[in-house]
Write an enzyme that holds these catalytic residues in place. Structure first.
Site, PDB file in Angstrom:
ATOM      1  N   ARG A   1      14.136 -25.439 -16.587  1.00 40.38           N
ATOM      2  CA  ARG A   1      14.803 -26.343 -16.442  1.00 40.38           C
ATOM      3  C   ARG A   1      14.808 -27.927 -17.351  1.00 40.38           C
ATOM      4  NH1 ARG A   1      16.139 -22.664 -13.797  1.00 40.38           N
ATOM      5  NH2 ARG A   1      15.636 -22.458 -11.342  1.00 40.38           N
TER       6      ARG A   1
ATOM      7  N   SER B   1      18.154 -29.171  -4.917  1.00 44.78           N
ATOM      8  CA  SER B   1      17.621 -29.545  -4.340  1.00 44.78           C
ATOM      9  C   SER B   1      17.004 -30.867  -4.829  1.00 44.78           C
ATOM     10  CB  SER B   1      16.269 -27.802  -5.218  1.00 44.78           C
ATOM     11  OG  SER B   1      16.701 -26.823  -4.733  1.00 44.78           O
TER      12      SER B   1
ATOM     13  N   GLU C   1      14.364 -33.085  -9.113  1.00 46.59           N
ATOM     14  CA  GLU C   1      15.225 -33.271  -9.608  1.00 46.59           C
ATOM     15  C   GLU C   1      16.536 -33.331 -10.161  1.00 46.59           C
ATOM     16  OE1 GLU C   1      16.568 -28.358  -9.155  1.00 46.59           O
ATOM     17  OE2 GLU C   1      18.534 -29.818  -9.706  1.00 46.59           O
TER      18      GLU C   1
HETATM   19  P1  NAP Z   1      12.814 -19.445  -4.173  1.00 49.77           P
HETATM   20  O1  NAP Z   1      13.870 -18.671  -4.186  1.00 49.77           O
HETATM   21  O2  NAP Z   1      12.165 -19.510  -2.643  1.00 49.77           O
HETATM   22  O3  NAP Z   1      11.849 -19.778  -5.286  1.00 49.77           O
HETATM   23  C1  NAP Z   1      10.786 -20.481  -5.048  1.00 49.77           C
HETATM   24  C2  NAP Z   1       9.877 -20.077  -6.329  1.00 49.77           C
HETATM   25  O4  NAP Z   1       9.370 -19.003  -7.200  1.00 49.77           O
HETATM   26  C3  NAP Z   1      10.558 -20.358  -7.471  1.00 49.77           C
HETATM   27  O5  NAP Z   1       9.917 -21.762  -8.383  1.00 49.77           O
HETATM   28  C4  NAP Z   1      11.319 -19.406  -8.372  1.00 49.77           C
HETATM   29  O6  NAP Z   1      11.115 -19.585  -9.695  1.00 49.77           O
HETATM   30  C5  NAP Z   1       9.947 -18.407  -7.233  1.00 49.77           C
HETATM   31  N1  NAP Z   1      10.453 -17.493  -7.570  1.00 49.77           N
HETATM   32  C6  NAP Z   1      10.758 -16.160  -6.678  1.00 49.77           C
HETATM   33  N2  NAP Z   1      11.004 -15.131  -6.594  1.00 49.77           N
HETATM   34  C7  NAP Z   1      10.019 -14.940  -7.664  1.00 49.77           C
HETATM   35  C8  NAP Z   1      10.267 -13.680  -8.968  1.00 49.77           C
HETATM   36  N3  NAP Z   1      10.676 -12.616  -7.957  1.00 49.77           N
HETATM   37  N4  NAP Z   1       9.942 -13.597 -10.190  1.00 49.77           N
HETATM   38  C9  NAP Z   1       9.199 -14.605 -10.491  1.00 49.77           C
HETATM   39  N5  NAP Z   1       9.786 -16.171  -9.621  1.00 49.77           N
HETATM   40  C10 NAP Z   1      10.245 -16.153  -8.699  1.00 49.77           C
HETATM   41  O7  NAP Z   1      13.779 -20.495  -4.389  1.00 49.77           O
HETATM   42  P2  NAP Z   1      14.889 -21.523  -4.051  1.00 49.77           P
HETATM   43  O8  NAP Z   1      14.589 -23.061  -2.825  1.00 49.77           O
HETATM   44  O9  NAP Z   1      15.691 -20.746  -2.430  1.00 49.77           O
HETATM   45  O10 NAP Z   1      16.162 -21.515  -4.734  1.00 49.77           O
HETATM   46  C11 NAP Z   1      16.571 -20.564  -5.302  1.00 49.77           C
HETATM   47  C12 NAP Z   1      17.043 -20.077  -6.148  1.00 49.77           C
HETATM   48  O11 NAP Z   1      17.140 -21.318  -6.838  1.00 49.77           O
HETATM   49  C13 NAP Z   1      15.550 -20.008  -7.583  1.00 49.77           C
HETATM   50  O12 NAP Z   1      15.447 -19.599  -8.666  1.00 49.77           O
HETATM   51  C14 NAP Z   1      15.221 -21.541  -7.717  1.00 49.77           C
HETATM   52  O13 NAP Z   1      14.766 -21.815  -9.182  1.00 49.77           O
HETATM   53  C15 NAP Z   1      17.125 -22.004  -7.798  1.00 49.77           C
HETATM   54  N6  NAP Z   1      17.702 -23.024  -7.923  1.00 49.77           N
HETATM   55  C16 NAP Z   1      17.425 -23.551  -9.019  1.00 49.77           C
HETATM   56  C17 NAP Z   1      17.741 -25.175  -9.474  1.00 49.77           C
HETATM   57  C18 NAP Z   1      18.291 -25.194 -11.222  1.00 49.77           C
HETATM   58  O14 NAP Z   1      18.617 -25.020 -12.028  1.00 49.77           O
HETATM   59  N7  NAP Z   1      18.200 -27.056 -10.942  1.00 49.77           N
HETATM   60  C19 NAP Z   1      18.139 -26.010  -8.412  1.00 49.77           C
HETATM   61  C20 NAP Z   1      18.197 -25.415  -6.930  1.00 49.77           C
HETATM   62  C21 NAP Z   1      17.647 -24.390  -7.022  1.00 49.77           C
HETATM   63  P3  NAP Z   1      12.616 -19.692 -10.287  1.00 49.77           P
HETATM   64  O15 NAP Z   1      12.520 -21.260 -10.234  1.00 49.77           O
HETATM   65  O16 NAP Z   1      11.873 -19.681 -11.949  1.00 49.77           O
HETATM   66  O17 NAP Z   1      13.167 -18.869  -9.798  1.00 49.77           O
END
Ligand code: NAP
Length: 334
Positions: free
Chosen positions: A150, A227, A328
């Site tokens: 990020r 988020s 964020e």
């Molecule tokens: P989530 O899918 O519940 O994931 C929570 C955390 O666990 C994140 O840090 C995600 O890493 C990690 N994670 C889950 N499964 C994984 C796997 N198989 N391998 C490695 N890491 C894993 O989170 P959520 O809040 O519902 O969001 C869904 C996705 O949207 C996530 O990937 C999140 O990062 C992304 N998101 C991105 C932004 C942005 O780019 N600004 C904003 C909001 C949400 P990662 O973060 O590396 O995926």
């Protein structure tokens, strides 16, 4: 979030020339310049922005087939999800897991947008930007963008220096979609054939909608900046300390490998295990009823109410878990 005050000047630039003209105008009047993309990841102060808001609205997607991939040169003002949809329709893989993310193409390299196992840094070939110090056009290769989790040089050591005007992506023709994260695997469980790119896009949109992370007009859970906190990336020793606190409470915190010798932990888990459930309310601000990480404007919230809720969550999480959550969204005019 539909909170916050006004900008003093607003200009929408539909070409590189107009971006440079706007930059020159702001400089000649000594106005502070705020560069706006899609506006989906912002919290604006109640007092607004005292200078010029420059919305980069440069359109266009140009496609060039190459022997091993297809190069897509996209104007910074293109809607990100329209770009993803286009890539999927023409059968190119690499951004399908990034479906349904609001905002514009130009915002994506700044924070290295990522979701469900894909990050734009995996497919960005180069970024074109205007240097606000010299008014010159610069091209950055992927390495020069200095991407991290990020993060990039554009929100890191050279924050606010460049105005992104074009992003070039190298996507794989007939590539297979990435179905790695548990949410996606659950969605496709029981299938005997691998999903197509279009099905993966639909799955991601469906999962995001369930979490209130797809903009649906009229849904008050969508009055958010997505988020509000980043998922913390901890060193091994920090993670050990956090895991010990969880064990002492009979809990296990979800975590995943991060970069070298690091662990990513779930910010949503930390928020929910600090006394803030989905649907929590504090004045006119609250937490989405669908996702613990999204702070929402329940209707008529001020920016200071949102900040008060953010502060309260940060304070409580740090007190209980020893981890300081980092916001964020971009905070403007504070
Ligand atoms: P989530 O899918 O519940 O994931 C929570 C955390 O666990 C994140 O840090 C995600 O890493 C990690 N994670 C889950 N499964 C994984 C796997 N198989 N391998 C490695 N890491 C894993 O989170 P959520 O809040 O519902 O969001 C869904 C996705 O949207 C996530 O990937 C999140 O990062 C992304 N998101 C991105 C932004 C942005 O780019 N600004 C904003 C909001 C949400 P990662 O973060 O590396 O995926």
């Amino acid at each position: 979030m539909q909170v916050g005050g006004l900008g003093r000047y607003f200009i929408e630039a539909a070409s590189l020339e107009e971006v440079i003209q706007a930059w020159e105008f702001a400089r000649s009047k000594q106005l502070p310049l705020f560069v706006l993309g899609g506006g989906s990841n912002l919290l604006v102060a109640d007092s607004g922005w005292p200078g010029m808001v420059l919305k980069v609205a440069i359109p266009g997607i140009k496609e060039t087939p190459r022997p091993d991939d297809v190069l897509f040169e996209a104007g910074a003002g293109e809607q990100w999800d329209r770009f993803v949809s286009h890539a999927v329709i023409v059968g190119c893989a690499g951004v399908e897991c990034l479906s349904g993310i609001p905002g514009s193409v130009g915002g994506t390299p700044v924070q290295n947008v990522g979701a469900y196992g894909q990050e734009v840094s995996q497919t960005i070939e180069s970024v074109r930007a205007v240097d606000r110090e010299r008014g010159k056009i610069c091209d950055f290769s992927r390495t020069e963008c200095e991407f991290g989790y990020r993060s990039s040089r554009f929100n890191g050591r050279e924050r606010d220096r460049y105005i992104v005007v074009q992003v070039s992506f190298a996507l794989r023709k007939n590539g297979v979609p990435r179905v790695e994260y548990a949410d996606l695997q659950r969605y496709f469980s029981g299938r005997s054939t691998p999903p197509t790119l279009a099905e993966t896009r639909e799955a991601v949109r469906h999962i995001r909608a369930r979490k209130g992370m797809l903009l649906i007009p009229g849904d008050s859970d969508c009055r958010s900046a997505g988020s509000f906190f980043k998922n913390p990336v901890l060193s091994d020793s920090e993670f050990g300390e956090l895991a010990a606190r969880a064990t002492a409470r009979g809990l296990e915190i979800p975590s995943y490998p991060g970069l070298a010798a690091q662990r990513k932990v779930s910010a949503a888990w930390l928020v929910e295990h600090s006394g803030f459930s989905k649907g929590y309310r504090q004045g006119h601000a609250g937490i989405s009823s669908k996702h613990a990480l999204a702070l929402v404007n329940l209707g008529g919230a001020s920016a200071s109410e949102v900040i008060a809720l953010k502060d309260e969550i940060q304070r409580r999480v740090e007190e209980l878990w020893g981890v300081r959550l980092q916001p964020e969204p971009v905070l403007v005019g504070f």
